[in-house]
Design an enzyme around this catalytic site. Structure first.
Site, PDB file in Angstrom:
ATOM      1  N   GLY A  96      -1.496   4.919   8.384  1.00 14.52           N
ATOM      2  CA  GLY A  96      -0.436   5.593   7.628  1.00 14.52           C
ATOM      3  C   GLY A  96      -0.464   5.231   6.163  1.00 14.52           C
ATOM      4  CB  ALA A  97      -3.087   3.753   4.127  1.00 13.55           C
ATOM      5  CB  SER A  98      -1.991   9.341   3.264  1.00 15.40           C
ATOM      6  OG  SER A  98      -0.984   9.676   4.193  1.00 15.40           O
ATOM      7  NE  ARG A  99       2.792  11.660   3.146  1.00 14.56           N
ATOM      8  CZ  ARG A  99       2.104  12.304   4.101  1.00 14.56           C
ATOM      9  NH1 ARG A  99       2.206  11.933   5.352  1.00 14.56           N
ATOM     10  NH2 ARG A  99       1.316  13.315   3.800  1.00 14.56           N
ATOM     11  N   GLY A 100       4.015   6.392   1.196  1.00 14.54           N
ATOM     12  CA  GLY A 100       5.076   5.476   1.597  1.00 14.54           C
ATOM     13  C   GLY A 100       4.710   4.010   1.566  1.00 14.54           C
ATOM     14  N   GLY A 123       2.819   2.233   3.577  1.00 13.09           N
ATOM     15  CA  GLY A 123       1.396   1.953   3.776  1.00 13.09           C
ATOM     16  C   GLY A 123       0.608   2.035   2.485  1.00 13.09           C
ATOM     17  CG  ASP A 152      -3.620  11.629  15.951  1.00 13.83           C
ATOM     18  OD1 ASP A 152      -2.891  10.659  16.250  1.00 13.83           O
ATOM     19  OD2 ASP A 152      -3.366  12.798  16.302  1.00 13.83           O
ATOM     20  CE1 TYR A 189      11.682   4.998  15.023  1.00 11.54           C
ATOM     21  CE2 TYR A 189      13.877   4.044  14.859  1.00 11.54           C
ATOM     22  CZ  TYR A 189      12.605   4.213  14.348  1.00 11.54           C
ATOM     23  OH  TYR A 189      12.260   3.585  13.172  1.00 11.54           O
ATOM     24  CE  LYS A 241       9.212   0.975  13.977  1.00  6.89           C
ATOM     25  NZ  LYS A 241       8.018   1.243  13.116  1.00  6.89           N
TER      26      LYS A 241
END
Length: 409
Positions: free
Chosen positions: A16-20, A22, A73, A167, A171
């Protein structure tokens, strides 16, 4: 948190390193000269979410690191294994794993489709287990091996299960990986820890859930990247393993005293939304429960709806286009509705005249405070004072309505 150069030449695999969060962690490590394997699904621009693995890789290299973008993914075993093998071959191994990829749906049992349930468990729990499993052979060979999961402390307070049990389980699955793998790989010198934010973090995912106004009550992703950096630069065999760390506590322990710098709006630095799974609001909720009993006799709810009725107009209906049903608990227990979709709008006691777009459940005291502008809808939702079923986006439109009606209420 000043960069020290201690991650120079180290290789990080970040999901998940493309945004946020990460991407923020990736950029922080890149300033040391680290190698980043950017593992995320987004190869093409998303219509609502900014950033791709390629744009993130470009930013990483501009920051001083080396990047290897991989379409991953985390549900796909072959994609995960190939990306890890490619990255390890390119950079000569893997030293650090950040399990950041996550899926969220804040829905109750009856509102959670099995497709959403499976998505959360496949990405959060299974994805974390899978990526860790495939990275561990490389981590064991490293002399600076860390796994850091972006997951919460395990907290069995029922308040964190009732509103969104699916959820929460997903988590907590990530956190149980911390508990188990820390013990399993302790003797191999692999430090396995979890990091979780004290407050809401302003990311594209949170903005989609709660609207852009949530930035006013959130911190920047950099507080998480600085805290992660403080953990990752430590020697794995001596820094501790199996810990459930909170971002601001980590920074304060490392000499960072100015947390105001991380607030999206410094003026609200002391009024931020608390994140899930941390019981910091418990005492406050108990006090408010006692206060609500004292104030209920005045009949606040009927008076409030009488006022709202006089303020409704076709203009407000045109802007909101939603029907709300309110389930009030406490001393003024009852069901009320607010129709901002039909005609000039209407409100009153009882069930909504048509299918509600969103149903909101909260105590009578909190309900009055929300409509008088004393309690913000987004922070109320994040702290558990407000429970929502149905269309979350439309429910959050109440925030703007509150602002427009505040002076007239």
């Amino acid at each position: 948190m000043i960069n020290t150069g201690k991650l120079a030449g180290r290789t990080l695999f970040i999901t998940g390193a493309s945004r946020g969060i990460g991407k923020a962690i990736a950029l922080k490590a890149a300033r040391d000269g680290a190698n980043i394997i950017v593992a995320a699904k987004t190869a093409e621009p998303h219509p609502k979410l900014p950033g791709t693995i390629y744009s993130a890789a470009e930013e990483i290299e501009k920051a001083g690191g080396k990047a290897h973008p991989c379409v991953v993914d985390v549900r796909d075993e072959n994609q995960v294994r190939s990306a890890i093998q490619e990255g390890a071959a390119k950079f000569g191994g893997i030293d650090i794993l950040i399990n950041n990829a996550s899926a969220i749906s804040l829905t109750g049992t009856l509102e959670t489709s099995m497709k959403k349930y499976d998505l959360m468990h496949q990405i959060n729990t299974r994805g974390t287990f899978l990526v860790s499993k495939e990275c561990l052979p490389y981590l064991i060979k490293s002399n600076h091996a860390h796994i850091l999961n972006i997951s919460p402390p395990l907290n069995l307070n029922p308040k964190w299960f009732g509103p969104h049990v699916a959820y929460t389980m997903a988590k907590y699955g990530m956190s149980m990986c911390v508990l188990g793998m820390a013990q399993e790989f302790r003797d191999h010198g692999v430090a396995v820890n979890a990091l979780w934010p004290r407050t809401a973090i302003q990311t594209a995912a949170i903005e989609m859930l709660t609207g852009p106004d949530s930035a006013q009550w959130s911190r920047k992703p950099e507080i998480m990247s600085d805290a992660a950096y403080a953990v990752l630069i430590k020697e794995p065999r001596t820094c501790g393993t199996g810990g459930f760390l909170i971002d601001d506590e980590v920074l304060q322990a490392n000499g960072v005293t100015d947390l105001k710098q991380y607030a999206c709006n410094p003026e609200n630095a002391d009024k931020l939304m608390h994140d899930f799974f941390l019981d910091t609001e418990e005492t406050v909720n108990q006090l408010e429960s006692k206060t609500s009993r004292k104030e209920a006799a005045s009949g606040n709810i009927p008076q409030l709806f009488e006022k709202i009725q006089t303020l409704l107009s076709p203009e407000i209906v045109g802007k909101v286009q939603a029907v709300y049903e309110f389930h009030i608990t406490g001393d003024e227990k009852g069901t009320w509705f607010l129709d901002l979709k039909n005609g000039s709008g209407s409100c009153g006691q009882g069930s909504a005249p048509s299918q509600p777009d969103a149903s909101l459940t909260m105590k009578s005291k909190n309900f009055v405070d929300m409509f008088e502008g004393k309690l913000k809808a987004a922070p109320a939702f994040m702290t558990g004072k407000l429970k929502i079923t149905g269309d979350l986006q439309k429910a959050m439109k109440l925030e703007k309505l509150m602002k427009s009606l505040k002076t007239r209420l």
